[in-house]
Design a protein around this motif. Structure first.
Motif, short mmCIF file in Angstrom:
data_model
loop_
_atom_site.label_atom_id
_atom_site.label_comp_id
_atom_site.label_asym_id
_atom_site.label_seq_id
_atom_site.Cartn_x
_atom_site.Cartn_y
_atom_site.Cartn_z
N PHE A 59 0.83 -1.21 0.00
CA PHE A 59 0.00 0.00 0.00
C PHE A 59 0.87 1.27 0.00
N LYS A 60 1.95 1.23 0.77
CA LYS A 60 2.79 2.40 0.92
C LYS A 60 3.52 2.76 -0.38
N PHE A 61 3.90 1.74 -1.15
CA PHE A 61 4.65 2.00 -2.38
C PHE A 61 3.75 2.29 -3.58
N LEU A 62 2.45 2.06 -3.46
CA LEU A 62 1.56 2.21 -4.61
C LEU A 62 1.69 3.58 -5.30
N PRO A 63 1.67 4.69 -4.57
CA PRO A 63 1.79 5.98 -5.27
C PRO A 63 3.13 6.19 -5.96
N TYR A 64 4.13 5.35 -5.61
CA TYR A 64 5.45 5.50 -6.21
C TYR A 64 5.64 4.60 -7.42
N ILE A 65 4.82 3.56 -7.54
CA ILE A 65 4.99 2.62 -8.66
C ILE A 65 3.89 2.76 -9.70
N THR A 66 2.94 3.62 -9.45
CA THR A 66 1.89 3.91 -10.42
C THR A 66 1.58 5.40 -10.36
N GLU A 67 0.76 5.87 -11.24
CA GLU A 67 0.44 7.30 -11.26
C GLU A 67 -0.38 7.66 -10.03
N SER A 68 0.15 8.58 -9.25
CA SER A 68 -0.50 8.93 -7.99
C SER A 68 -1.76 9.75 -8.22
N LEU A 99 -5.51 11.22 -5.69
CA LEU A 99 -6.01 11.44 -4.34
C LEU A 99 -6.43 10.14 -3.67
N GLY A 100 -7.07 9.24 -4.43
CA GLY A 100 -7.51 7.97 -3.87
C GLY A 100 -6.34 7.11 -3.42
N LEU A 101 -5.29 7.03 -4.27
CA LEU A 101 -4.12 6.24 -3.91
C LEU A 101 -3.40 6.83 -2.70
N ASP A 102 -3.33 8.16 -2.67
CA ASP A 102 -2.63 8.81 -1.55
C ASP A 102 -3.32 8.50 -0.22
N TYR A 103 -4.64 8.55 -0.21
CA TYR A 103 -5.36 8.26 1.03
C TYR A 103 -5.30 6.77 1.36
N MET A 104 -5.39 5.91 0.35
CA MET A 104 -5.30 4.48 0.60
C MET A 104 -3.92 4.12 1.16
N GLN A 105 -2.90 4.80 0.67
CA GLN A 105 -1.55 4.59 1.17
C GLN A 105 -1.49 4.78 2.67
N ASP A 106 -2.11 5.86 3.16
CA ASP A 106 -2.06 6.17 4.59
C ASP A 106 -3.08 5.38 5.40
N LEU A 107 -4.33 5.31 4.90
CA LEU A 107 -5.40 4.69 5.68
C LEU A 107 -5.20 3.20 5.88
N PHE A 108 -4.59 2.53 4.91
CA PHE A 108 -4.39 1.08 5.03
C PHE A 108 -2.92 0.71 5.21
#
Length: 395
Positions: free
Chosen positions: A262-271, A273-282
């Motif tokens: 979850f934490k790396f998702l915004p770095y390995i795909t196009e970031s 708002l949804g990915l940014d929040y999912m990164q933190d919330l999960f």
């Protein structure tokens, strides 16, 4: 017969809890430092700090620290409250009044902290949601744990799905959470403002994050973590680490792998708002669970904390150390102190964190050789138990 519940004696403390608290205080400081020295609430970090060292430092914090250590502290908060309740009930005394006093004073401390020291206070939320936690505290360990997991996953999953749907239909520029004018206002207030102007800015910054609109998100991201920690306490996961070792290692590895994904998702795909929040919330809470269980399985027994022992010194004085970080940092950066607000980067701010934290370890160890409790802990315990515990060590 006068039966009183005294504060937890040293021999009754669970060393792994103190180490986890100390570790959480370090992680919280790393994230908070970004707001101590810069208008972090309103900026794009990768545009505000553009050097490779700053970008690398921020990426490390974003992946491994951000949104992981407040959840860890939240779970420890629930864990500790369940232990306190069990001790009180074992004495045949009532717990409700004691808990009410405990949360009431925490609320007062939080209000003072937020309005007069730093806008990023978490104690107010802990106190308010602590009262709510009392509605669930009689549950069994398994039910409390399951309730916490469901209360966390379901609303936060719906929230993230809503954000992804919003991203599909709303232009990216309209979804930006960055506010250049607000950032400039913060710079002006904290760099050059009087104490009253800074106080007004503090209250504005706190209100922007803590309001009725954000209440559902805070409720679904703090209270469930109290329940998860409380459920783990009732199941005695940390009191009996050897008994649960294989099980805890499995949960730790799964949480670590899922959390990093979850934490790396915004770095390995196009970031977005949804990915940014999912990164933190999960990703954040999953890493928090992995960190906590990692400490639990490293400690084969409470007598051999080894290289982790210095963290326990800070953890035993966690509330005092949390407030100290705010006091020293705002003095360094705000205009009524040294006035370095807006003049320190992510890299140098992180180095400052390590310097101050080492100082906290040394001072905490020195303090604990002379006193049983930190100054704020002593006040909190005195009000909670309605008696004054012994503070100074003899000899």
């Amino acid at each position: 017969m006068n039966r009183q519940v005294s504060p937890v004696l040293e021999k009754d403390r669970i060393i792994s809890l103190d180490i986890m608290r100390g570790f959480a205080i370090l992680g919280i400081f790393l994230v908070n430092m970004l707001s101590f020295h810069s208008p972090y609430l309103y900026i794009n970090p990768y545009e505000w700090w553009d050097s490779p060292a700053d970008k690398g430092t921020y990426a490390f914090i974003d992946i491994f620290v951000q949104a992981s250590f407040y959840p860890l502290f939240s779970m420890l908060f629930g864990y500790g409250l369940v232990i306190l309740r069990e001790r009180v009930l074992a004495k045949g005394l009532g717990f409700g009044g004691m808990a009410a006093r405990r949360f009431s004073l925490l609320l007062v401390i939080g209000i003072i902290h937020a309005s007069l020291i730093w806008h990023g206070d978490i104690l107010i939320n802990y106190a308010i949601f602590g009262f709510t936690f009392l509605l669930f505290i009689k549950m069994s360990g398994k039910n409390m744990l399951l309730t916490g997991i469901l209360l966390y996953i379901i609303p936060n999953l719906l929230f993230v799905l809503l954000l992804f749907a919003t991203v599909l239909f709303v232009p990216p520029e309209e979804l930006s959470i960055y506010d250049k004018e607000a950032a400039l206002a913060s710079l002006q207030a904290y760099q050059n403002g009087s104490f009253s102007e800074i106080t007004a800015q503090r209250i504005q910054d706190w209100s922007g994050v803590n309001n009725l609109a954000s209440l559902p998100v805070m409720l679904s991201s703090i209270l469930p973590l109290f329940l998860i920690g409380g459920g783990a306490a009732k199941l005695k996961w940390l009191e009996e680490p050897e008994k649960n070792r294989a099980f805890l290692i499995k949960i730790m590895l799964v949480s670590l792998a899922a959390g990093l994904l979850f934490k790396f998702l915004p770095y390995i795909t196009e970031s977005n708002l949804g990915l940014d929040y999912m990164q933190d919330l999960f990703g954040g809470p999953l890493l928090a669970i992995a960190y906590a269980l990692g400490i639990a399985v490293i400690l084969k027994n409470s007598q051999r904390p080894g290289f982790l022992l210095p963290l326990s010194y800070v953890g035993k004085l966690s509330l005092s150390n949390y407030l100290f970080q705010s006091i020293i940092s705002t003095y360094i950066f705000y205009s009524y102190g040294l006035g370095f607000y807006g003049k320190v980067s992510a890299f140098w701010g992180t180095l400052l964190v390590m310097f101050i934290f080492v100082f906290q370890v040394i001072i905490s160890r020195f303090w604990l050789t002379r006193y049983y409790y930190g100054p704020v802990e002593w006040l909190w315990r005195s009000f909670t138990y309605l008696n004054i515990p012994n503070w100074k060590r003899k000899g």
